[in-house]
Design a protein around this motif. Structure first.
Motif, PDB file in Angstrom:
ATOM      1  N   GLY A  71       0.823  -1.202   0.000  1.00 43.14           N
ATOM      2  CA  GLY A  71       0.000   0.000   0.000  1.00 43.14           C
ATOM      3  C   GLY A  71       0.852   1.243   0.000  1.00 43.14           C
ATOM      4  N   GLY A  72       0.506   2.188   0.892  1.00 45.43           N
ATOM      5  CA  GLY A  72       1.227   3.432   0.971  1.00 45.43           C
ATOM      6  C   GLY A  72       2.608   3.283   1.576  1.00 45.43           C
ATOM      7  N   ASP A  73       2.958   2.095   2.119  1.00 49.99           N
ATOM      8  CA  ASP A  73       4.262   1.892   2.743  1.00 49.99           C
ATOM      9  C   ASP A  73       5.333   1.480   1.747  1.00 49.99           C
ATOM     10  N   VAL A  74       4.978   1.238   0.497  1.00 49.86           N
ATOM     11  CA  VAL A  74       5.965   0.860  -0.509  1.00 49.86           C
ATOM     12  C   VAL A  74       6.886   2.043  -0.772  1.00 49.86           C
ATOM     13  N   THR A  75       8.180   1.807  -0.773  1.00 48.18           N
ATOM     14  CA  THR A  75       9.148   2.854  -1.061  1.00 48.18           C
ATOM     15  C   THR A  75      10.165   2.341  -2.062  1.00 48.18           C
ATOM     16  N   THR A  76      10.933   3.244  -2.628  1.00 49.10           N
ATOM     17  CA  THR A  76      12.008   2.853  -3.528  1.00 49.10           C
ATOM     18  C   THR A  76      13.046   3.952  -3.566  1.00 49.10           C
ATOM     19  N   THR A  77      14.277   3.579  -3.841  1.00 50.67           N
ATOM     20  CA  THR A  77      15.325   4.576  -4.030  1.00 50.67           C
ATOM     21  C   THR A  77      15.399   5.037  -5.477  1.00 50.67           C
ATOM     22  N   VAL A  78      14.702   4.374  -6.368  1.00 48.57           N
ATOM     23  CA  VAL A  78      14.773   4.665  -7.802  1.00 48.57           C
ATOM     24  C   VAL A  78      14.117   6.017  -8.103  1.00 48.57           C
ATOM     25  N   VAL A  79      14.745   6.794  -8.990  1.00 50.10           N
ATOM     26  CA  VAL A  79      14.207   8.094  -9.373  1.00 50.10           C
ATOM     27  C   VAL A  79      14.055   8.172 -10.888  1.00 50.10           C
ATOM     28  N   VAL A  80      13.114   9.006 -11.333  1.00 52.62           N
ATOM     29  CA  VAL A  80      13.046   9.378 -12.747  1.00 52.62           C
ATOM     30  C   VAL A  80      14.182  10.374 -12.959  1.00 52.62           C
ATOM     31  N   ASN A  81      15.176  10.002 -13.778  1.00 53.56           N
ATOM     32  CA  ASN A  81      16.437  10.727 -13.787  1.00 53.56           C
ATOM     33  C   ASN A  81      16.625  11.636 -15.004  1.00 53.56           C
ATOM     34  N   GLU A  82      16.108  11.220 -16.173  1.00 47.02           N
ATOM     35  CA  GLU A  82      16.332  12.005 -17.388  1.00 47.02           C
ATOM     36  C   GLU A  82      15.201  11.732 -18.383  1.00 47.02           C
ATOM     37  N   ILE A  83      14.781  12.784 -19.093  1.00 43.00           N
ATOM     38  CA  ILE A  83      13.683  12.672 -20.055  1.00 43.00           C
ATOM     39  C   ILE A  83      14.110  13.298 -21.376  1.00 43.00           C
ATOM     40  N   SER A  84      13.906  12.555 -22.464  1.00 42.17           N
ATOM     41  CA  SER A  84      14.110  13.080 -23.810  1.00 42.17           C
ATOM     42  C   SER A  84      12.757  13.167 -24.489  1.00 42.17           C
ATOM     43  N   ALA A  85      12.332  14.378 -24.841  1.00 39.54           N
ATOM     44  CA  ALA A  85      11.021  14.583 -25.459  1.00 39.54           C
ATOM     45  C   ALA A  85      11.118  15.153 -26.861  1.00 39.54           C
ATOM     46  N   LYS A  86      12.332  15.393 -27.350  1.00 33.61           N
ATOM     47  CA  LYS A  86      12.536  15.882 -28.715  1.00 33.61           C
ATOM     48  C   LYS A  86      13.485  14.939 -29.438  1.00 33.61           C
ATOM     49  N   GLY A  87      13.123  14.571 -30.672  1.00 29.29           N
ATOM     50  CA  GLY A  87      13.914  13.571 -31.379  1.00 29.29           C
ATOM     51  C   GLY A  87      13.538  12.199 -30.859  1.00 29.29           C
ATOM     52  N   SER A  88      14.475  11.498 -30.255  1.00 31.35           N
ATOM     53  CA  SER A  88      14.190  10.201 -29.648  1.00 31.35           C
ATOM     54  C   SER A  88      13.406  10.393 -28.359  1.00 31.35           C
TER      55      SER A  88
END
Length: 222
Positions: A65-82
Motif C-alpha cells: 500500500g502506501g508503505d511501498v518505497t524505492t530509491t529509484v528516481v526518474v532521472n532524465e527525459i528526452s522529449a525531442k527527437g528520440s
C-alpha cells in the motif's frame, strides 16, 4: 411525606438506569483524530521543487500500500527527437521494480495509470545503475525487456506506449504496484532544445535542468 419522597427517589433512579449524562458529552464512542486516509496519486505540481525528488530511502518493493518505497528516481527525459526516459538508482542496494509502473501525466496533471508501463516481475535495478525506457512504442510488442534500443544507449531497454509532449510539458511518474506515486520528474513546456534533454543535476539527486543526452549513463550539463 416520607412515602411520597421514597417513591420520587425510586422513580428517578429507574430513569437513570436507562442512562444519565451531561448534554456536553459526544454522542459517539470513537476517539476523534485517530483515522487516516491515503491518496493513490500525488499531484504533478508545476515546479521543480521537492515533489520531484526521491520518493523514499528504502529499497524498492518494501511494504504494501502506501508503505511501498524505492530509491529509484526518474532521472532524465528526452522529449525531442528520440523519446525516452531514464530511471536511476542512487541507493546502496538493488531495487526491485517488479509490478511497478511508469506513466506520463493525463489532462489533469496526474498519472495516466491506464497506459502505464508495468515492469515484469524480477526486474531489478542495481545500486548506481540506470534503466532505459523507450516511448511511443507499439502496445502489442509488450514492455520487454528488449534488445532493440538506442544505438548510443544500453543494450537492454523497456517499451512504453506513450511519449512525453515537449510542447505541452508533462510529468513522468514512477508508481508502486497499487498506483501510489513514489517519484516524479516534471518536463516543463519547451524545456529543452533539439539535441538536449531534461534531467537531474547533480545526477540522480538534483532537481531538473537542461542536460546533454546520456541514456544509461550519468547526467551531464550540455
Amino acid at each position: 411525606m416520607i412515602t411520597t419522597l421514597r417513591f420520587t427517589m425510586l422513580f428517578a433512579a429507574a430513569l437513570c438506569a436507562a442512562g444519565c449524562g451531561s448534554d456536553d458529552e459526544p454522542a459517539g464512542s470513537g476517539t476523534p483524530g485517530t483515522g487516516a486516509t491515503t491518496s493513490s496519486q500525488a499531484s504533478s505540481g508545476t515546479g521543480s521543487g521537492s515533489s520531484s525528488g526521491s520518493g523514499g530511502s528504502g529499497s524498492g518493493g518494501t511494504g504494501t500500500g502506501g508503505d511501498v518505497t524505492t530509491t529509484v528516481v526518474v532521472n532524465e527525459i528526452s522529449a525531442k527527437g528520440s523519446d525516452w526516459i531514464e530511471l536511476g538508482n542512487p541507493g546502496s542496494a538493488a531495487a526491485d521494480l517488479g509490478g511497478f509502473g511508469l506513466c506520463d501525466s493525463d489532462a489533469t496533471g496526474l498519472c495516466n495509470t491506464g497506459d502505464a508501463l508495468r515492469f515484469p516481475e524480477g526486474t531489478e535495478l542495481g545500486p548506481g545503475e540506470y534503466l532505459l525506457v523507450l516511448g511511443d512504442q507499439a502496445v502489442e510488442v509488450g514492455p520487454g525487456p528488449h534488445t532493440t534500443c538506442l544505438a548510443e544507449g544500453p543494450s537492454s531497454c523497456f517499451y512504453a506506449t506513450w511519449k512525453v509532449s515537449a510542447s505541452r510539458g508533462e510529468t513522468v511518474f514512477l508508481i508502486s504496484p497499487n498506483d501510489h506515486v513514489l517519484n516524479q520528474l516534471e518536463y516543463p513546456m519547451e524545456a529543452a532544445a533539439d539535441g538536449q534533454t531534461w534531467g537531474r543535476l547533480p545526477d540522480l539527486t538534483g532537481q531538473g535542468g537542461v542536460t546533454a543526452p546520456t541514456p544509461g549513463a550519468a547526467n551531464a550539463a550540455p
